[in-house]
Scaffold this active site. Structure first.
Site, short mmCIF file in Angstrom:
data_model
loop_
_atom_site.label_atom_id
_atom_site.label_comp_id
_atom_site.label_asym_id
_atom_site.label_seq_id
_atom_site.Cartn_x
_atom_site.Cartn_y
_atom_site.Cartn_z
CG HIS A 176 81.53 29.10 -34.28
ND1 HIS A 176 79.71 28.40 -34.31
CD2 HIS A 176 81.94 27.91 -34.04
CE1 HIS A 176 79.85 27.80 -34.95
NE2 HIS A 176 81.22 26.98 -34.30
CG LEU A 222 62.48 38.38 -25.85
CD1 LEU A 222 61.65 37.79 -26.92
CD2 LEU A 222 63.70 38.48 -27.38
CG ASP A 250 72.57 24.54 -39.71
OD1 ASP A 250 74.16 24.11 -39.49
OD2 ASP A 250 72.60 23.77 -39.84
C1 FPP Z 1 75.54 25.64 -36.13
O1 FPP Z 1 76.56 26.35 -37.60
C2 FPP Z 1 75.73 26.75 -34.80
C3 FPP Z 1 76.41 25.87 -33.91
C4 FPP Z 1 76.62 24.30 -33.68
C5 FPP Z 1 76.95 27.29 -33.20
C6 FPP Z 1 75.31 27.89 -32.50
C7 FPP Z 1 76.38 29.16 -31.61
C8 FPP Z 1 76.46 30.64 -31.55
C9 FPP Z 1 75.35 31.10 -32.53
C10 FPP Z 1 77.27 30.93 -31.29
C11 FPP Z 1 77.42 31.05 -29.66
C12 FPP Z 1 76.20 31.07 -28.97
C13 FPP Z 1 76.38 31.03 -27.12
C14 FPP Z 1 75.14 31.80 -27.42
C15 FPP Z 1 77.63 32.17 -27.15
P1 FPP Z 1 77.76 25.15 -37.43
O2 FPP Z 1 79.08 25.12 -37.12
O3 FPP Z 1 76.81 24.08 -37.52
O4 FPP Z 1 77.55 25.96 -39.14
P2 FPP Z 1 77.93 24.80 -40.55
O5 FPP Z 1 76.82 23.85 -40.62
O6 FPP Z 1 78.16 25.38 -41.75
O7 FPP Z 1 79.49 23.96 -40.20
#
Ligand code: FPP
Length: 247
Positions: A40, A134, A23
């Site tokens: 991201h 892994l 997150d």
């Molecule tokens: C949360 O941050 C993150 C996500 C909803 C997506 C997680 C995705 C990645 C780490 C990259 C894509 C993954 C792959 C496997 C290619 P948020 O956007 O909710 O952050 P915020 O709460 O600060 O808005």
């Protein structure tokens, strides 16, 4: 006779199973005047670092929450960008995952993903199937409650059911180790529909670090906290667990 690969993959179950709710990508980017998309992208770099660090820190299975069933509610452009990142990850990362002995599986629904992604997932899973360093599980279009619900629907056709058999229906994997530790970055303290069955006795670790800045040292710190906890599984301190009465 069992193959060497199968035996080594089974040995992974003796090592820790860690789940991570990645997150804070958006906030990390916004605070730097960058687009959420850049956050991201930085999140994918963090995935690379943690996948490399995990086996060296005693982790056999790593489950990463990349996209929940509720994330479809985000603006279309952000959803499309996340799907593009997933497509790139599958295309560009598989060779290095296979080289490093990482077995990749994707959990969650595949029927709602944009064209071509389900096929790319199947190819990536096949190319890394022999990995025995892994077990990397990436949750995409995932909801733990849906996984439990679908398992219950399948179980309804059975005449007898054990916890182990039901676990396999929920997780899609025979003998998958229960989750030992769930980490959530960015200071939020919620499970958000992640690993509700497998994580029944998971220890929880919440850190203020945003996912894009999460490093091997942060993983080590989370594991150090975990190893300092006393896990009683409903029993008593320093006494061996008695068998529970059968149902
Ligand atoms: C949360 O941050 C993150 C996500 C909803 C997506 C997680 C995705 C990645 C780490 C990259 C894509 C993954 C792959 C496997 C290619 P948020 O956007 O909710 O952050 P915020 O709460 O600060 O808005």
């Amino acid at each position: 006779m069992q193959s060497d690969v199968t035996t080594k993959q089974e040995k992974l179950q003796e090592k820790l199973h860690v789940g991570i709710i990645m997150d804070g990508n958006g906030r990390w980017a916004t605070r730097r005047g960058l687009s959420r998309m850049r956050g991201h992208e930085a999140g994918v770099e963090a995935i690379r670092r943690i996948v490399e660090a995990a086996p060296k820190q005693g982790i056999g299975t790593l489950t990463l929450y990349a996209f929940s069933t509720d994330n479809w509610r985000r603006p279309k452009a952000e959803v499309a960008a996340l799907m593009t990142l997933l497509r790139f990850y599958l295309a560009n990362e598989v060779a290095s995952l296979a080289r490093n002995g990482v077995r990749l599986t994707v959990i969650g629904r595949r029927d709602r993903l944009p064209d071509g992604i389900a096929a790319a997932i199947a190819r990536a899973e096949q190319a890394t199937a022999d990995g025995d360093v892994l077990n990397l599980r990436i949750a995409v279009d995932y909801s733990a409650r849906d996984a439990i619900l679908n398992a219950a629907a399948k179980a309804a056709a059975l005449t007898s059911l054990t916890r182990e058999a039901f676990s396999q229906l929920v997780t899609g994997e025979a003998g998958l180790r229960d989750v030992d530790l769930i980490i959530r970055t960015s200071g939020e303290k919620r499970l958000s529909d992640f690993l509700l069955w497998e994580g029944a006795y998971a220890e929880l670790h919440f850190t203020e670090r945003m996912w894009p800045e999460f490093e091997a040292a942060d993983l080590a710190e989370a594991l150090a906290c975990f190893h300092g906890r006393e896990r009683r599984f409903g029993g008593l301190q320093s006494l061996p667990l008695e068998p529970a009465p059968s149902l």
